[in-house]
Structure formats: structure tokens, C-alpha cells
Enzyme design. Structure first.
Site, PDB file in Angstrom:
ATOM      1  N   GLY A  16     -88.040  23.315 -26.808  1.00  0.00           N
ATOM      2  CA  GLY A  16     -87.480  22.392 -25.822  1.00  0.00           C
ATOM      3  C   GLY A  16     -86.446  23.068 -24.938  1.00  0.00           C
ATOM      4  O   GLY A  16     -85.674  23.921 -25.395  1.00  0.00           O
ATOM      5  N   SER A  17     -86.446  22.668 -23.662  1.00  0.00           N
ATOM      6  CA  SER A  17     -85.460  23.228 -22.721  1.00  0.00           C
ATOM      7  C   SER A  17     -84.578  22.121 -22.141  1.00  0.00           C
ATOM      8  O   SER A  17     -84.028  22.247 -21.056  1.00  0.00           O
ATOM      9  CB  SER A  17     -86.179  23.972 -21.588  1.00  0.00           C
ATOM     10  OG  SER A  17     -87.034  23.076 -20.896  1.00  0.00           O
ATOM     11  N   GLY A  18     -84.487  21.004 -22.872  1.00  0.00           N
ATOM     12  CA  GLY A  18     -83.620  19.905 -22.432  1.00  0.00           C
ATOM     13  C   GLY A  18     -82.181  20.190 -22.843  1.00  0.00           C
ATOM     14  O   GLY A  18     -81.783  21.350 -23.008  1.00  0.00           O
ATOM     15  N   PHE A  19     -81.426  19.125 -23.059  1.00  0.00           N
ATOM     16  CA  PHE A  19     -80.007  19.325 -23.385  1.00  0.00           C
ATOM     17  C   PHE A  19     -79.839  20.090 -24.697  1.00  0.00           C
ATOM     18  O   PHE A  19     -79.046  21.025 -24.789  1.00  0.00           O
ATOM     19  CB  PHE A  19     -79.281  17.982 -23.452  1.00  0.00           C
ATOM     20  CG  PHE A  19     -78.989  17.420 -22.101  1.00  0.00           C
ATOM     21  CD1 PHE A  19     -78.008  17.989 -21.300  1.00  0.00           C
ATOM     22  CD2 PHE A  19     -79.704  16.347 -21.596  1.00  0.00           C
ATOM     23  CE1 PHE A  19     -77.740  17.498 -20.036  1.00  0.00           C
ATOM     24  CE2 PHE A  19     -79.448  15.843 -20.333  1.00  0.00           C
ATOM     25  CZ  PHE A  19     -78.468  16.418 -19.550  1.00  0.00           C
ATOM     26  N   GLY A  20     -80.601  19.702 -25.727  1.00  0.00           N
ATOM     27  CA  GLY A  20     -80.488  20.399 -27.010  1.00  0.00           C
ATOM     28  C   GLY A  20     -80.949  21.837 -26.893  1.00  0.00           C
ATOM     29  O   GLY A  20     -80.244  22.773 -27.290  1.00  0.00           O
ATOM     30  N   VAL A  84     -95.781  22.862 -27.597  1.00  0.00           N
ATOM     31  CA  VAL A  84     -95.813  23.150 -29.037  1.00  0.00           C
ATOM     32  C   VAL A  84     -96.671  22.093 -29.723  1.00  0.00           C
ATOM     33  O   VAL A  84     -96.380  20.902 -29.654  1.00  0.00           O
ATOM     34  CB  VAL A  84     -94.387  23.199 -29.624  1.00  0.00           C
ATOM     35  CG1 VAL A  84     -94.445  23.299 -31.146  1.00  0.00           C
ATOM     36  CG2 VAL A  84     -93.627  24.374 -29.041  1.00  0.00           C
ATOM     37  N   GLU A 180     -79.399   1.332 -13.134  1.00  0.00           N
ATOM     38  CA  GLU A 180     -79.203   2.294 -12.045  1.00  0.00           C
ATOM     39  C   GLU A 180     -80.388   2.274 -11.078  1.00  0.00           C
ATOM     40  O   GLU A 180     -80.228   2.324  -9.865  1.00  0.00           O
ATOM     41  CB  GLU A 180     -78.990   3.696 -12.635  1.00  0.00           C
ATOM     42  CG  GLU A 180     -77.660   3.768 -13.370  1.00  0.00           C
ATOM     43  CD  GLU A 180     -77.370   5.110 -14.037  1.00  0.00           C
ATOM     44  OE1 GLU A 180     -76.195   5.479 -14.090  1.00  0.00           O
ATOM     45  OE2 GLU A 180     -78.297   5.769 -14.508  1.00  0.00           O
ATOM     46  N   ASP A 318     -82.505  13.708 -29.390  1.00  0.00           N
ATOM     47  CA  ASP A 318     -83.211  12.415 -29.427  1.00  0.00           C
ATOM     48  C   ASP A 318     -84.218  12.298 -30.559  1.00  0.00           C
ATOM     49  O   ASP A 318     -84.715  11.211 -30.836  1.00  0.00           O
ATOM     50  CB  ASP A 318     -83.977  12.208 -28.101  1.00  0.00           C
ATOM     51  CG  ASP A 318     -83.059  11.758 -26.976  1.00  0.00           C
ATOM     52  OD1 ASP A 318     -81.839  11.671 -27.202  1.00  0.00           O
ATOM     53  OD2 ASP A 318     -83.571  11.500 -25.869  1.00  0.00           O
ATOM     54  N   ALA A 329     -77.072  12.549 -24.164  1.00  0.00           N
ATOM     55  CA  ALA A 329     -77.026  13.999 -23.956  1.00  0.00           C
ATOM     56  C   ALA A 329     -76.013  14.682 -24.873  1.00  0.00           C
ATOM     57  O   ALA A 329     -76.292  15.753 -25.436  1.00  0.00           O
ATOM     58  CB  ALA A 329     -76.690  14.266 -22.487  1.00  0.00           C
TER      59      ALA A 329
HETATM   60  C1  LIG Z   1     -83.808   8.257 -17.253  1.00  0.00           C
HETATM   61  C2  LIG Z   1     -82.814   8.669 -18.296  1.00  0.00           C
HETATM   62  C3  LIG Z   1     -81.460   8.506 -18.068  1.00  0.00           C
HETATM   63  C4  LIG Z   1     -80.535   8.919 -19.022  1.00  0.00           C
HETATM   64  N1  LIG Z   1     -79.195   8.765 -18.761  1.00  0.00           N
HETATM   65  C5  LIG Z   1     -78.300   9.239 -19.641  1.00  0.00           C
HETATM   66  C6  LIG Z   1     -76.902   9.186 -19.352  1.00  0.00           C
HETATM   67  O1  LIG Z   1     -76.496   8.670 -18.316  1.00  0.00           O
HETATM   68  N2  LIG Z   1     -76.033   9.731 -20.262  1.00  0.00           N
HETATM   69  C7  LIG Z   1     -76.483  10.316 -21.419  1.00  0.00           C
HETATM   70  O2  LIG Z   1     -75.676  10.827 -22.185  1.00  0.00           O
HETATM   71  N3  LIG Z   1     -77.776  10.355 -21.726  1.00  0.00           N
HETATM   72  C8  LIG Z   1     -78.705   9.840 -20.863  1.00  0.00           C
HETATM   73  N4  LIG Z   1     -80.027   9.905 -21.165  1.00  0.00           N
HETATM   74  C9  LIG Z   1     -80.439  10.435 -22.471  1.00  0.00           C
HETATM   75  C10 LIG Z   1     -80.409  11.946 -22.508  1.00  0.00           C
HETATM   76  O3  LIG Z   1     -81.051  12.483 -21.374  1.00  0.00           O
HETATM   77  C11 LIG Z   1     -81.080  12.410 -23.787  1.00  0.00           C
HETATM   78  O4  LIG Z   1     -80.372  11.871 -24.873  1.00  0.00           O
HETATM   79  C12 LIG Z   1     -81.091  13.924 -23.895  1.00  0.00           C
HETATM   80  O5  LIG Z   1     -81.860  14.472 -22.859  1.00  0.00           O
HETATM   81  C13 LIG Z   1     -81.649  14.349 -25.252  1.00  0.00           C
HETATM   82  O6  LIG Z   1     -81.710  15.739 -25.304  1.00  0.00           O
HETATM   83  P1  LIG Z   1     -82.865  16.448 -26.143  1.00  0.00           P
HETATM   84  O7  LIG Z   1     -82.624  17.916 -26.042  1.00  0.00           O
HETATM   85  O8  LIG Z   1     -82.978  15.835 -27.469  1.00  0.00           O
HETATM   86  O9  LIG Z   1     -84.197  16.070 -25.384  1.00  0.00           O
HETATM   87  P2  LIG Z   1     -84.615  16.351 -23.883  1.00  0.00           P
HETATM   88  O10 LIG Z   1     -83.444  16.608 -23.021  1.00  0.00           O
HETATM   89  O11 LIG Z   1     -85.537  15.232 -23.529  1.00  0.00           O
HETATM   90  O12 LIG Z   1     -85.437  17.689 -23.976  1.00  0.00           O
HETATM   91  C14 LIG Z   1     -86.671  17.767 -24.628  1.00  0.00           C
HETATM   92  C15 LIG Z   1     -87.309  19.080 -24.252  1.00  0.00           C
HETATM   93  O13 LIG Z   1     -88.398  19.342 -25.107  1.00  0.00           O
HETATM   94  C16 LIG Z   1     -89.534  19.683 -24.345  1.00  0.00           C
HETATM   95  N5  LIG Z   1     -90.686  19.293 -25.146  1.00  0.00           N
HETATM   96  C17 LIG Z   1     -91.011  18.074 -25.585  1.00  0.00           C
HETATM   97  N6  LIG Z   1     -92.117  18.139 -26.345  1.00  0.00           N
HETATM   98  C18 LIG Z   1     -92.470  19.434 -26.392  1.00  0.00           C
HETATM   99  C19 LIG Z   1     -93.534  20.147 -27.000  1.00  0.00           C
HETATM  100  N7  LIG Z   1     -94.448  19.548 -27.750  1.00  0.00           N
HETATM  101  N8  LIG Z   1     -93.620  21.474 -26.803  1.00  0.00           N
HETATM  102  C20 LIG Z   1     -92.708  22.120 -26.047  1.00  0.00           C
HETATM  103  N9  LIG Z   1     -91.682  21.495 -25.456  1.00  0.00           N
HETATM  104  C21 LIG Z   1     -91.564  20.170 -25.631  1.00  0.00           C
HETATM  105  C22 LIG Z   1     -89.357  18.919 -23.053  1.00  0.00           C
HETATM  106  O14 LIG Z   1     -90.143  19.501 -22.030  1.00  0.00           O
HETATM  107  C23 LIG Z   1     -87.858  19.121 -22.853  1.00  0.00           C
HETATM  108  O15 LIG Z   1     -87.618  20.387 -22.308  1.00  0.00           O
HETATM  109  C24 LIG Z   1     -80.981   9.485 -20.232  1.00  0.00           C
HETATM  110  C25 LIG Z   1     -82.342   9.645 -20.464  1.00  0.00           C
HETATM  111  C26 LIG Z   1     -83.252   9.242 -19.505  1.00  0.00           C
HETATM  112  C27 LIG Z   1     -84.727   9.418 -19.756  1.00  0.00           C
END
Ligand SMILES: Cc1cc2nc3c(=O)[nH]c(=O)nc-3n(C[C@H](O)[C@H](O)[C@H](O)COP(=O)(O)OP(=O)(O)OC[C@H]3O[C@@H](n4cnc5c(N)ncnc54)[C@H](O)[C@@H]3O)c2cc1C
Length: 479
Positions: A16-20, A84, A180, A318, A329
Site C-alpha cells: 500500500g502507498s496510502g497513509f500507512g 497484491v 463536504e 483502515d 489518516a
Molecule cells: C473520501 C474520503 C475522505 C476522508 N477524509 C478524511 C479526513 O478528513 N480525515 C481523516 O483523518 N481521514 C479521512 N479519511 C480516511 C483516511 O483517508 C483513511 O483512514 C486513511 O487513508 C487510511 O490509511 P491506510 O494506509 O490504511 O489506507 P489507504 O490510505 O486507503 O491506502 C491503501 C493503499 O493500499 C493500496 N492497496 C489496496 N489494496 C491493495 C492490493 N491488493 N495490492 C496493492 N495495493 C493495495 C491502495 O492502492 C493504497 O495505496 C477519508 C477517506 C475517504 C475515502
């Protein structure tokens, strides 16, 4: 188990390349490890601002910088594109795919941060007509649908036809994203677009925010929920609470009230901002460890974010169910940083850290320009002050200086000038998802299979044969 060679450094794979994923990888920059980040998109995504891409305020690049660029200077990090599809805890490998190409990557430590997707509460067919808000594709499709609805309404009105269904926008889910989104569609229709059309009056557009819950923004408490609902009403958003969406089709949706009565809303543009479902990778991990999954597919982790029986595997963000932590996040960022500290501490022979503890920095949501709500500890803040806080925090967390500068400029255009800089929408944005879903093998069907691609040696052999045939003068002569 995948063996490493004697002189190989400790291998960390981050999914994953999200916040985590991104913050976990960055936190390992000084550790004596080699990090491989595997993600199914090439960008990091700042999800909290997706609604601004959908409503034409920001460009997609401003909230989704290339992960490769963000990590370019981090020499111990490698970025790989891949979905993945498997994690083998016994073999310690991660299997990923991209366009039919499979890759198996071994690890010594693993951080899984694959986040969550949209949940339609068992009604996945709703997604065809009510896109969610989870990815850049979603936001661009919604932008196309929103601006496209006004365009279609202009044509229909010019033909003397009814346009109410085209000028009704429904947002399902009154959490921060729904609030929003509804607020921005209302500002768009009632302010930004009001001079642009000739046959329709965009100020007459209806924006409806629906939720089965009895209040908006439940995590912000009763007082801020009531304040937000009043404010939404003032900017022209109709809030309908206690109403559950039970059917969705191309032209509208059906809602059921608490007393069981059903009614229909004619609306071509629907946005789904209700419910999340953790990555299906949680199920794979649960099956191999016995760790429980909750209703949203989140996996129960140990207090140090590892999986039972697998201290080398951390799950963050998440995807996890731990102490009722919210899906925000900061939970993902702090969890990933904790995991990174633990991994680098172990290599240096340090004692394990105490259990993961989340530090709540507060929450905020914007309603319209210059108006937001925020909670920080016991403080409840509303209006302009909350909006200024929202602006500062989001500007700080947007990744990369150039994105911060351009986002600030776009916000000036929108909030001061009442304009939108990113209104471009194409037919492909609206219809590509549907077109791809009709391919049995997904996008992999659109490219040749790896085996069909000739190797360098094949091409050299073919060229040598061409040369031989010409030099031997045997073309056109029977052998
Ligand atoms: C529209 C929206 C608004 C939000 N607003 C807020 C806010 O205002 N404040 C706040 O704190 N939080 C907010 N959130 C929540 C916050 O964005 C999430 O809690 C946060 O992104 C979680 O981080 P994460 O790393 O767990 O997952 P994510 O940031 O979702 O990252 C997941 C990553 O895993 C990758 N991935 C997924 N499945 C696979 C796979 N099978 N193989 C390879 N890669 C994969 C994805 O491409 C992504 O890069 C919001 C969420 C959304 C959808």
C-alpha cells in the site's frame, strides 16, 4: 520460507502507498533495511480532498503525487506497481500482479496497509449508478457525471424537455465525506455555474444529502451535528435523515423511511459516501492466523499491531480492528510509524515498545467556503475559525511543496473568486469503468500476455534469419 543470502539486509515489504504505506516506508529511511513498497496505484492518495477533485477545485495530481517521486531520495526504498493477490505467511512471500505479470517478493518483515474500499452493504450493484469516493478514478468519474448532468440538462431544456432529474444531485451518507461533497455541489450549482448556462437555471438544482442515521456527522457529537445540519440548509442542501436507500438505478433511487414507507427520488447523479469495507487481504491473513474479522472486514491485531503467531507481520490503518480506533489518516500514520520503529529497533537489538497507543489530534469537516466544524480534545469549534484550522492542517499534510503551492492557488480561485480551475471532464472519465467491467479478464485483456512478448533473443534470431535469407538469395525459390 524465502531464504536471504548472507550479506543481504533485512527485507521489509510494505503493501500500500496510502497513509500507512507511505509514512511507514518513510519512517524506515534511516533503518538498516531494504524496503519494497508494493501498491496497486503509482501514486500516494490524499483521500480527504477527493471531493475537491470531484467538484473541480483541485487537480488529481495535487492530491495524488507519484510515490516514486516522493521516495526518490530514499535510497533504501524500491517502489513496485502491483495488485497484491496473495500473502503466504509460512513462506514469507507477497504475490502481486500487474497486467497479467506475476511477481513473488520475499520479506523478513511485512507491513500491510491496504486500507479499505467502499461498502454498499451487500448491494454492490448500486455502484454502477452511484460511484463511491475512494480513488482518483472515482473522483474523476464523479466530476464527469456532475458537470455532465448540467450539460445534458442544458440540451434537454433547449429541446423543451423536463430536466428536474438531471438537476437533482443525491449524496448518500452524511459523514464528513458526504457533508463536504454535498456542500461543494451546492456551491457549484448555486454560485459557480449560475452565469454559464442559457436554458437552465443552475440555482434551481436540488442537492439532497441522505442518511439512515438520525443526525449528520455522528462522530462529531450531537451539538456539531445539529450546527452542521442548519448550515447545510442555509446553503441549499436538503438533509433527509432516517432514510435508507434500498434501490438505485440509472434515473434515480428509492428510499425507505423508518415507518417502512418507500418513496422515489428522480436523480441521475448519485454519489455513494456511506460505508467502508476493509481490503480483502484481511481475509487472507485471517484464514492463515485465525485472527477474527469484524463486519467491515477489519482484522483483529495484537496490541503491538502484529498478527497472532507472526511478530514479523504488522497490519495498520483502515484494515485493523483494535480498541474501536476510527478509520482516519492519523491512525494509519501513527500505526505505520510504530511498526517501522519496532522493526528498526529489533534489528538494533532494542527491547519491544509498549503497546500501540493512538494520539487523537482531532477531526474536522468543511461545509462550505469559510465554514467548517472541528473537534480537538474537548473543544468544539465551528465556522470561520474551524475553516482556517482545516485550511492549515490540509495544506500541511498535502504531500510535496509544489502541490502545496498549487493547491493554495486553486483554493484562492475557489474560495475568493467563486470559480473552479479543474472543470475539464471527458466521456472516457464517465464511461471507462463500465467499459472495463465488461472485460472478463480486466485491463489485462487489453495487452498481450507476457509469453506473447518476444524476448530479445527471439528478435535477434528473427533478424539473423532475415539477413541469411537475403544474403543467400533464396527468397522466392523453393527449397
Ligand atoms: C473520501 C474520503 C475522505 C476522508 N477524509 C478524511 C479526513 O478528513 N480525515 C481523516 O483523518 N481521514 C479521512 N479519511 C480516511 C483516511 O483517508 C483513511 O483512514 C486513511 O487513508 C487510511 O490509511 P491506510 O494506509 O490504511 O489506507 P489507504 O490510505 O486507503 O491506502 C491503501 C493503499 O493500499 C493500496 N492497496 C489496496 N489494496 C491493495 C492490493 N491488493 N495490492 C496493492 N495495493 C493495495 C491502495 O492502492 C493504497 O495505496 C477519508 C477517506 C475517504 C475515502
Amino acid at each position: 520460507m524465502a531464504k536471504k543470502t548472507d550479506n543481504q539486509r533485512h527485507r521489509v515489504v510494505v503493501v500500500g502507498s496510502g497513509f500507512g504505506g507511505l509514512f511507514g516506508t518513510k519512517a524506515l529511511r534511516r533503518a538498516a533495511v531494504d524496503v519494497t513498497m508494493i501498491a496497486k496505484t503509482t501514486h500516494h492518495l490524499f483521500q480527504p480532498l477527493l471531493y475537491q477533485v470531484a467538484t473541480g477545485i483541485l487537480s488529481e495530481g495535487e492530491i495524488a503525487p507519484p510515490t516514486r517521486e516522493v521516495l526518490a531520495r530514499q535510497k533504501n526504498a524500491t517502489v513496485l506497481l502491483g495488485d497484491v493477490t496473495g500473502i503466504d505467511l509460512a513462506a514469507r512471500t507477497v504475490t502481486s500482479h500487474v497486467l497479467g505479470r506475476e511477481l513473488v517478493t520475499p520479506y523478513d518483515s511485512l507491513i500491510v496497509a491496504a486500507g479499505a474500499g467502499q461498502s454498499y452493504f451487500g448491494n454492490d450493484h448500486f455502484s454502477r449508478f452511484a460511484p463511491g469516493m475512494k480513488s482518483i478514478d472515482d473522483a474523476l468519474e464523479l466530476r464527469g457525471r456532475i458537470f455532465g448532468a448540467f450539460e445534458l440538462a442544458e440540451v434537454m431544456a433547449a429541446r423543451g424537455q423536463d430536466v428536474d432529474h438531471l438537476l437533482t444531485f443525491v449524496v448518500v451518507g452524511a459523514g464528513p465525506t458526504g457533508v463536504e461533497m454535498a456542500g461543494q455541489i451546492a456551491e457549484l450549482a448555486h454560485k459557480t455555474l449560475k452565469r454559464d448556462f442559457r436554458s437552465i437555471n443552475t440555482r434551481k438544482a436540488r442537492v439532497i444529502l441522505i442518511d439512515a442515521a438520525p443526525q449528520v456527522l455522528p462522530p462529531f457529537g450531537a451539538k456539531l451535528g445539529a450546527w452542521t445540519q442548519k448550515k447545510l440548509g442555509a446553503i441549499g442542501v436538503e438533509v433527509q435523515l432516517g432514510a435508507m436507500v434500498v434501490a438505485v438505478d440509472e434515473r434515480g433511487l428509492e428510499v425507505q423511511e423508518r415507518d417502512g414507507t418507500r418513496r422515489r427520488i428522480e436523480a441521475v447523479t448519485k454519489v455513494w459516501a456511506a460505508g467502508v469495507q476493509a481490503s480483502p487481504l484481511g481475509k487472507t491473513l485471517s484464514e492463515q492466523t485465525g485472527a477474527a474479522l469484524d463486519r467491515a472486514g477489519r482484522i483483529a491485531v495484537n496490541p503491538d499491531l502484529t498478527l497472532p503467531g507472526h511478530p514479523e507481520v504488522f497490519v495498520v490503518g483502515d484494515m485493523i480492528a483494535l480498541d474501536n480506533l476510527p478509520g482516519v489518516a492519523q491512525v494509519a500514520i501513527q500505526g505505520a510509524q510504530y511498526a517501522a520503529r519496532e522493526i528498526s529497533g529489533r534489528i538494533r537489538g532494542k527491547a519491544p515498545q509498549a503497546a500501540f497507543k493512538y494520539f487523537d489530534k482531532g477531526s474536522m469537516a468543511t461545509i462550505s467556503r469559510f465554514s467548517a466544524v472541528a473537534t480537538v480534545g474537548k473543544l468544539r469549534i465551528t465556522g470561520f475559525v474551524a475553516w482556517l484550522m482545516w485550511l492549515a492542517v490540509h495544506l500541511f499534510y498535502i504531500t510535496g511543496f509544489k502541490n502545496q503551492v498549487t493547491a493554495l492557488l486553486h483554493w484562492l480561485v475557489t474560495f475568493v473568486g467563486n470559480e473552479r480551475s479543474e472543470r475539464t471532464a471527458t466521456e472516457q472519465q464517465i464511461f471507462a469503468r463500465e467499459a472495463i467491467s465488461r472485460l472478463d479478464g480486466g485491463t489485462g485483456e487489453l495487452v498481450s500476455a507476457p509469453s506473447a512478448t518476444p524476448s530479445h533473443e527471439d528478435l535477434e534470431e528473427r533478424a539473423a534469419e532475415e539477413v541469411r535469407l537475403t544474403d543467400a538469395g533464396v527468397r522466392g525459390k523453393s527449397a
